[in-house]
Enzyme design. Sequence first.
Site, PDB file in Angstrom:
ATOM      1  CG  HIS A   4      -1.924   1.138   1.179  1.00 32.82           C
ATOM      2  ND1 HIS A   4      -2.977   1.247   2.072  1.00 32.82           N
ATOM      3  CD2 HIS A   4      -2.017   2.228   0.388  1.00 32.82           C
ATOM      4  CE1 HIS A   4      -3.667   2.349   1.807  1.00 32.82           C
ATOM      5  NE2 HIS A   4      -3.097   2.966   0.787  1.00 32.82           N
TER       6      HIS A   4
ATOM      7  CG  PHE B 160      -1.990   2.771  -5.919  1.00 40.15           C
ATOM      8  CD1 PHE B 160      -2.177   3.553  -4.792  1.00 40.15           C
ATOM      9  CD2 PHE B 160      -1.743   1.415  -5.734  1.00 40.15           C
ATOM     10  CE1 PHE B 160      -2.113   3.015  -3.513  1.00 40.15           C
ATOM     11  CE2 PHE B 160      -1.682   0.863  -4.469  1.00 40.15           C
ATOM     12  CZ  PHE B 160      -1.860   1.670  -3.360  1.00 40.15           C
TER      13      PHE B 160
ATOM     14  CD  GLU C 128       0.364   5.363  -1.243  1.00 40.83           C
ATOM     15  OE1 GLU C 128       1.149   5.388  -0.279  1.00 40.83           O
ATOM     16  OE2 GLU C 128      -0.860   5.547  -1.134  1.00 40.83           O
TER      17      GLU C 128
ATOM     18  CG  HIS D 153       2.620   8.675   2.004  1.00 42.00           C
ATOM     19  ND1 HIS D 153       2.224   9.097   3.253  1.00 42.00           N
ATOM     20  CD2 HIS D 153       1.514   8.130   1.413  1.00 42.00           C
ATOM     21  CE1 HIS D 153       0.935   8.820   3.419  1.00 42.00           C
ATOM     22  NE2 HIS D 153       0.489   8.236   2.327  1.00 42.00           N
TER      23      HIS D 153
END
Length: 229
Positions: free
Chosen positions: A63, A113, A117, A121
């Site tokens: 994830h 996706f 991320e 992050h």
Amino acid sequence: MKMKLTFSILIKLAILQYFSVLCIAEDFDFFYFVQQWPGSYCDTKHSCCYPRTGKPDADFGIHGLWPQNEDGSYPQNCNRDNALDEDQISDLTSSLQKDWPSLSCPSSTGFRFWSHEWEKHGTCAESEEIDQHGYFEAALKLKEKANLLQALNNAGIKPDDEFYDLDSIKEAIKDATGFTPGIECNIDASRNSQLYQVFMCVDISGSEFIECPELPKRRCASKVQFPKF
């Protein structure tokens, strides 16, 4: 003279902004390395779409790798100007499609996706060692090192729709990796608590697991289902 002064001020502001981004990017204590079980992601009321490359393997998928602070706070979106460049990770694409698949709808290649991320992050972990390529490569290596599915299978915990003690799941992962994980569950349509995400803590180099300074506070039943995928 006035134009030179204005230009000088703009340059100083740009330098200040640059260094403020660097300071933000380095201001965290550890990483959460988060993996999710696809059977639990899909076995809910939320939509689930397989990637364009086809149904992923029945294995935990990455994830994210999230900078985190010991007080529970975390930095995010530290450099909105640093969008993910597909060319920077081209040699990792096949591995990312396998180990970091997107199950959100509509079906995609996964790049959206990964971009999310990185921008939310990854930009907060930028350094000489962790650039775009280094960030995704680090996550792939951590997944291989943890090998969660094998750790659980070795303890007789399999994705067979059966229910397992939450403590047994944590113990199996700790026995295999040496470190205590955090477990997040979700709820299926029958109100069963399911094994959904596993949090492990990593040092700021992004390479070594550590004991979590702060485990995420997630609720799970004492027995959780490990659904098929």
